[in-house]
Design a protein around this motif. Sequence first.
Motif, short mmCIF file in Angstrom:
data_model
loop_
_atom_site.label_atom_id
_atom_site.label_comp_id
_atom_site.label_asym_id
_atom_site.label_seq_id
_atom_site.Cartn_x
_atom_site.Cartn_y
_atom_site.Cartn_z
N UNK A 167 7.92 6.84 10.66
CA UNK A 167 8.40 7.84 9.69
C UNK A 167 7.99 6.61 8.23
N UNK A 168 9.09 6.78 7.31
CA UNK A 168 8.91 6.41 5.88
C UNK A 168 9.17 4.57 6.55
N UNK A 169 10.51 3.56 6.81
CA UNK A 169 10.49 2.51 7.12
C UNK A 169 9.03 2.44 7.89
N UNK A 170 8.47 2.44 8.13
CA UNK A 170 6.51 2.20 9.43
C UNK A 170 5.66 2.12 7.64
N UNK A 171 6.10 3.42 7.31
CA UNK A 171 5.31 3.83 5.78
C UNK A 171 5.50 2.54 4.66
N UNK A 172 6.71 1.94 4.82
CA UNK A 172 7.00 1.62 3.50
C UNK A 172 6.66 -0.37 3.86
N UNK A 173 6.81 0.04 5.76
CA UNK A 173 6.03 -1.83 5.33
C UNK A 173 4.60 -1.93 5.78
N UNK A 174 3.93 -1.06 5.75
CA UNK A 174 2.97 -1.36 5.50
C UNK A 174 2.50 -1.07 3.84
N UNK A 175 3.20 -0.40 3.11
CA UNK A 175 2.93 -0.13 1.83
C UNK A 175 3.30 -1.78 1.29
N UNK A 176 4.17 -1.99 2.05
CA UNK A 176 4.82 -3.32 0.62
C UNK A 176 4.75 -4.72 1.29
N UNK A 177 4.40 -4.50 2.75
CA UNK A 177 3.95 -6.26 3.11
C UNK A 177 2.28 -5.96 3.49
N UNK A 178 1.77 -5.57 4.37
CA UNK A 178 0.31 -4.95 4.70
C UNK A 178 -0.39 -5.78 3.55
N UNK A 179 0.12 -4.08 3.24
CA UNK A 179 -0.86 -4.04 2.25
C UNK A 179 -1.44 -4.76 0.98
N UNK A 180 -0.02 -5.66 -0.09
CA UNK A 180 -0.53 -6.23 -0.77
C UNK A 180 -1.51 -7.72 0.24
N UNK A 181 -1.48 -8.07 1.20
CA UNK A 181 -1.25 -9.46 1.79
C UNK A 181 -3.13 -9.00 1.86
N UNK A 182 -3.31 -8.27 2.89
CA UNK A 182 -4.73 -7.76 2.88
C UNK A 182 -5.76 -6.26 2.12
N UNK A 183 -4.84 -5.70 1.59
CA UNK A 183 -5.73 -4.51 1.23
C UNK A 183 -6.57 -3.93 1.67
N UNK A 184 -6.29 -4.11 3.49
CA UNK A 184 -7.60 -2.58 4.31
C UNK A 184 -6.39 -3.07 5.83
N UNK A 185 -6.67 -1.50 6.52
CA UNK A 185 -5.78 -2.13 7.46
C UNK A 185 -6.89 -2.36 8.79
N UNK A 186 -7.31 -2.83 8.57
CA UNK A 186 -9.00 -3.20 9.84
C UNK A 186 -8.28 -3.97 10.77
#
Length: 50
Positions: free
Chosen positions: A31-50
């Motif tokens: 839900x929202x919390x998981x998507x927010x984590x991906x957007x604010x933590x992982x995305x800025x670091x890696x710019x991908x989810x592979x």
Amino acid sequence: MAFAEEYQTFMNAHLQARTGERLRRLQEGHKHAEKLFLKQVLWPLFHHFR
């Protein structure tokens, strides 16, 4: 690729790969919390989810 496109690709791949309880938990629990984590933590670091 923008976050929204990469996120949708990421979710579609995981939804297709999961079955049974893991699929249900992904559908109901991501839900929202998981998507927010991906957007604010992982995305800025890696710019991908592979």
